[in-house]
Write an enzyme that holds these catalytic residues in place. Structure first.
Site, PDB file in Angstrom:
ATOM      1  N   ILE A  87      39.028  17.071  22.838  1.00  0.00           N
ATOM      2  CA  ILE A  87      38.612  16.767  24.194  1.00  0.00           C
ATOM      3  C   ILE A  87      37.365  17.914  24.648  1.00  0.00           C
ATOM      4  CG2 ILE A  87      38.985  16.926  26.746  1.00  0.00           C
ATOM      5  CD1 ILE A  87      41.781  16.030  25.941  1.00  0.00           C
ATOM      6  N   CYS A  88      36.031  17.468  24.924  1.00  0.00           N
ATOM      7  CA  CYS A  88      35.163  18.078  25.687  1.00  0.00           C
ATOM      8  C   CYS A  88      34.744  17.597  26.869  1.00  0.00           C
ATOM      9  CB  CYS A  88      34.087  18.212  24.652  1.00  0.00           C
ATOM     10  SG  CYS A  88      33.041  16.978  24.209  1.00  0.00           S
ATOM     11  N   GLY A  89      33.903  18.015  27.518  1.00  0.00           N
ATOM     12  CA  GLY A  89      32.975  17.704  28.685  1.00  0.00           C
ATOM     13  C   GLY A  89      32.627  16.113  28.845  1.00  0.00           C
TER      14      GLY A  89
END
Length: 100
Positions: free
Chosen positions: A7-9
């Site tokens: 998960i990232c932005g």
């Protein structure tokens, strides 16, 4: 098969790099897994279906209420950090045997 969500932005940059690095490490360890990417908006839903979540420290609070193992990284590109933390998880989950 192990299911991992990175998960990232936005789900397009850091998490894709992390996915690639994670897949390389898993291949070297001969651990079959499906690695998916997600953004912070849809990440909670994807994380609920995963066996393991990998996320950067700046976003880790977003998954703190999900009852799943989480690897929190200082850097998405530090292959040594990713490898060490991933091996630690795999050993604790009895997926990877201790050697030596």
């Amino acid at each position: 098969m192990l299911k991992i969500v990175t998960i990232c932005g936005c789900g397009m940059g850091s998490s894709v790099i992390l996915k690639i690095n994670t897949e390389k490490i898993l291949k070297e360890l001969k651990v079959p897994a499906k690695v998916e990417v997600s953004d912070v908006t849809t990440g909670k839903g994807a994380a609920r279906e995963a066996d393991l979540i990998i996320i950067g420290k700046e976003l880790a609070n977003l998954v703190k209420d999900i009852n799943k193992p989480v690897i929190v990284l200082n850097s998405f590109v530090d292959k040594r950090e990713i490898s060490e933390k991933l091996k630690q998880y795999l050993k604790s989950a009895n997926i990877l045997e201790e050697k030596g």
